[in-house]
Design a protein around this motif. Structure first.
Motif, short mmCIF file in Angstrom:
data_model
loop_
_atom_site.label_atom_id
_atom_site.label_comp_id
_atom_site.label_asym_id
_atom_site.label_seq_id
_atom_site.Cartn_x
_atom_site.Cartn_y
_atom_site.Cartn_z
N THR A 59 0.83 -1.20 0.00
CA THR A 59 0.00 0.00 0.00
C THR A 59 0.87 1.25 0.00
OG1 THR A 59 -1.73 -1.17 1.22
CG2 THR A 59 -1.84 1.23 1.20
N ASP A 60 1.92 1.25 0.81
CA ASP A 60 2.83 2.40 0.86
C ASP A 60 3.49 2.65 -0.50
OD1 ASP A 60 2.21 2.82 3.49
OD2 ASP A 60 4.00 1.82 4.29
N LEU A 61 3.86 1.55 -1.19
CA LEU A 61 4.46 1.71 -2.52
C LEU A 61 3.52 2.43 -3.47
CD1 LEU A 61 6.30 -1.68 -3.27
CD2 LEU A 61 7.32 0.58 -3.12
N LEU A 86 9.38 4.58 -7.67
CA LEU A 86 9.80 5.03 -6.34
C LEU A 86 9.67 3.88 -5.34
CD1 LEU A 86 8.44 8.66 -5.86
CD2 LEU A 86 10.82 7.92 -6.01
N VAL A 87 10.76 3.61 -4.64
CA VAL A 87 10.79 2.52 -3.67
C VAL A 87 10.44 3.03 -2.28
CG1 VAL A 87 12.19 0.65 -2.71
CG2 VAL A 87 12.56 1.39 -5.07
N SER A 88 10.77 4.29 -2.02
CA SER A 88 10.55 4.87 -0.70
C SER A 88 10.58 6.39 -0.83
CB SER A 88 11.64 4.39 0.27
OG SER A 88 11.59 5.09 1.49
N ALA A 159 15.26 6.73 -4.07
CA ALA A 159 15.48 5.41 -4.66
C ALA A 159 14.39 5.14 -5.68
CB ALA A 159 15.48 4.35 -3.57
N HIS A 160 14.78 4.97 -6.95
CA HIS A 160 13.77 4.78 -8.00
C HIS A 160 13.85 3.40 -8.64
CE1 HIS A 160 16.44 5.36 -11.60
NE2 HIS A 160 17.19 5.96 -10.70
#
Length: 638
Positions: A59-61, A86-88, A159-160
């Motif tokens: 969900t956050d991703l 986007l990882v974070s 971080a992509h």
């Protein structure tokens, strides 16, 4: 052949997932169930999640990617292999920050303890990215070829991309029954060769048994075999990497060689550098030292750490009376060094360490070693050619060919940057990529670019046609038909398999990507690859690299560059299964409506509203739309 699975999900939190909304119809970010959202996403993607934490991470991703899931690429076991997006939302300035990024998705990869299970390996800083590489450890023992690579955009510091070969659910005893000395003795008794370096305890995949085992990794001096993995429990041989290097046959007659650049008093490289030369020894051993680039060119086989005793105190500039072949070798290494410096890569390991070059390498002392090679730290260039697989004394010095020197130099670069699995494990594609990247980068470095090797010194002595092995030792590359999907491809020797990938680079050139941008794209793509990379991974890496290189171009130019890369890979049979080629109207199916729309476009009655339409319309993968696409699309529909 392509085990990659990829899916992109557009999320509408109100309509698709039935999440809570306010009375005004606006989305209420505090009212939805993040676990339920994550579980629905997992079902759509096709992965199993075992915890609420994993669901929340999914969900956050989606949230940090503007409610659109990044490309999630799965491996053959339906585990997440790559996160492409986007990882974070963590701003990355250090290794600690990257560990936080990994921690935010750790449950998705089955990592229980980030601090204990992965160790920072290296940071590579390129023109566009900072790439952080981590190695997996289990109970303090390295897991061979298990990495997590996080790519951070240098401008946004986000971080992509995350590439993962982490092995979850390991369960084995890490106490060896036999010692490292025992393992070395087994190797000596079996292969009559000694260990070349310290034997290491690792966890290694026994592919025949489909399980990971505790093993001793023994590197050998003879390289026959080069690397042996000994079961640390019972002393059995799990795997032995044999040297399968094949030599390309070359003609036996040669013309004399004098590099005109070396005879030019205004030579911009050689005459701007001072050299220390020792030619006083009776055995004619000497060293040329490029003090600017830290390159040592020797006609002796010695370790770079042992150079000092051979050095003379005098400093001189090479003259026309110097050994042409050795000066040419040094010149070619310098040219390659300067090329990589422009890509923000210093030397062979990005640390500007000593580069040791051995000229006229002849380990058997029989006057012929018809090959060139790199062991990661030292470059070796032999002499002679081949006649029906047998060595013959000839005048060719392999270091005098710029593209051959650049090829071997690139092996050292990729070994330090990616360390492709060259043991031939898995499907062996990483080993093929290792050859392809050396061929491709060598062509960008070559002063006479023609997508062939071995043409600088002896114009007729073509060592390899990097575009098509079917056109072996010819200049005709236009008629290549070799594809990844061809029957019999899997039976080809790995050097020839690599031509599929190098031909994609050639097609990118033919499609109009400039030589400079092409080189930047291919080099940047290494940021996204891990040691066990596949052809599909290479395609994904090239697409990401193209978007990075073109990120400040106009939107249209950026999309055009990306689709040229995709089309080049389509043309060689390395395709993305999620692309619906022929779906001109973007409705998810290929039918007569697509044909009619393409007809209207070709005759000028309509324009495409999205760049992807032109890409999907190019059904014959030649980067142009014409009658041939209409004919092929018609046949696809009927």
């Amino acid at each position: 052949m392509d085990m990659k699975k990829s899916i992109k999900i557009i999320i509408s939190y109100v309509m698709v997932l039935g999440l809570a909304a306010t009375n005004t119809g606006m989305f209420n970010a505090n009212a939805y169930d993040d676990v339920a959202v994550g579980k629905k996403l997992a079902k759509e993607i096709g992965i199993q999640i075992d915890s609420d934490e994993s669901a929340r991470e999914l969900t956050d991703l989606s949230l940090i990617n503007a409610r659109e899931m990044p490309d999630i690429i799965l491996d053959e076991d339906n585990a997440i292999k790559q996160i492409n997006g986007l990882v974070s939302d963590v701003t990355v300035d250090s290794v600690k920050d990257v560990k936080e990024v990994i921690q935010n998705v750790s449950n998705l990869f089955g990592i229980d303890n980030v601090d204990n299970e992965i160790q920072f390996n290296r940071l590579d800083s390129s023109l566009y990215n900072d790439t952080y590489d981590f190695i997996q450890y289990y109970d303090g023992v390295k897991v061979e070829n298990a990495h997590i690579k996080v790519v951070v955009d240098k401008d946004t510091k986000k971080a992509h991309f995350l590439n993962n070969s982490y092995v979850s659910d390991l369960s084995l005893d890490t106490t060896p029954v036999i010692s490292g000395d025992d393992a070395e003795e087994i190797v000596f008794n079996t292969y009559n060769t000694e260990a070349s370096e310290d034997t290491k305890l690792v966890i290694f995949e026994d592919q025949e048994a489909s399980e990971y085992k505790l093993a001793w990794h023994v590197s050998t001096k003879s390289c026959e075999p080069c690397n042996v993995y000994i079961n640390a429990a019972d002393g059995s041989i799990i795997y032995a990497e044999m040297n399968t290097e094949d030599y390309d046959e070359v003609p036996t007659t040669y013309t004399s060689y004098q590099n005109p650049l070396l005879l030019n008093p205004q030579n911009p490289i050689l005459n701007s550098t001072s050299f220390k030369v020792d030619i006083s020894k009776e055995d004619t051993k000497y060293i040329l030292h490029d003090t600017k680039r830290n390159i040592y060119m020797l006609n002796i086989h010695t370790d770079c750490t042992q150079i000092a005793p051979f050095m003379a105190v005098s400093t001189t500039t090479p003259s026309a009376s110097s050994n042409y072949a050795h000066l040419a070798t040094l010149y070619n290494v310098e040219k390659t060094y300067d090329f990589y410096s422009k890509l923000n890569w210093k030397g062979i390991n990005n640390q500007n360490s000593n580069i040791c070059v051995i000229a006229e390498y002849d380990p058997e002392e029989n006057g012929s070693f018809p090959n060139a090679m790199s062991d990661g730290n030292v470059l070796y260039f032999g002499v002679g050619g081949l006649v029906e697989g047998k060595g013959c004394k000839a005048t060719q010095n392999w270091g005098t060919e710029l593209d051959i020197v650049a090829h071997e130099y690139t092996h050292s670069v990729t070994r330090n940057k990616v360390n492709f699995d060259c043991y031939g494990l898995g499907n062996g594609e990483a080993r093929v990529l290792n050859e392809a990247y050396s061929d491709i980068m060598a062509e960008f470095i070559d002063e006479t670019p023609e997508w062939q090797h071995g043409t600088d010194q002896y114009i007729n002595n073509i060592n390899k046609n990097t575009c098509d092995p079917k056109q072996y030792q010819t200049r005709d590359i236009a008629g290549s038909t070799l594809k990844y999907t061809d029957s019999g491809f899997s039976d080809l020797e790995f050097h020839k398999k690599s031509v599929v990938i190098s031909r994609a680079a050639y097609l990118m050139d033919q499609f109009g990507i400039s030589r400079e941008d092409n080189a930047r794209i291919w080099f940047t793509s290494l940021d996204y690859l891990t040691p066990n990379a596949t052809f599909a991974d290479c395609r994904t890496a090239l697409v990401n690299a193209a978007l990075q290189v073109a990120k400040y171009w106009t939107y249209g130019e950026r999309m055009d560059c990306m689709y040229k890369v995709k089309t080049a890979f389509n043309a060689v049979g390395v395709m993305d299964p999620t692309d619906k080629i022929g779906d001109v109207d973007l409705n998810g199916t290929v039918n007569s409506a697509d044909f009619n729309l393409l007809v209207d476009y070709c005759i000028g009655n309509t324009k495409f509203t999205a760049p992807v339409q032109k890409y999907l319309s190019d059904v014959n993968f030649d980067n142009k739309l014409d009658i041939s696409d209409l004919v092929l699309l018609k046949s696809m529909i009927s």
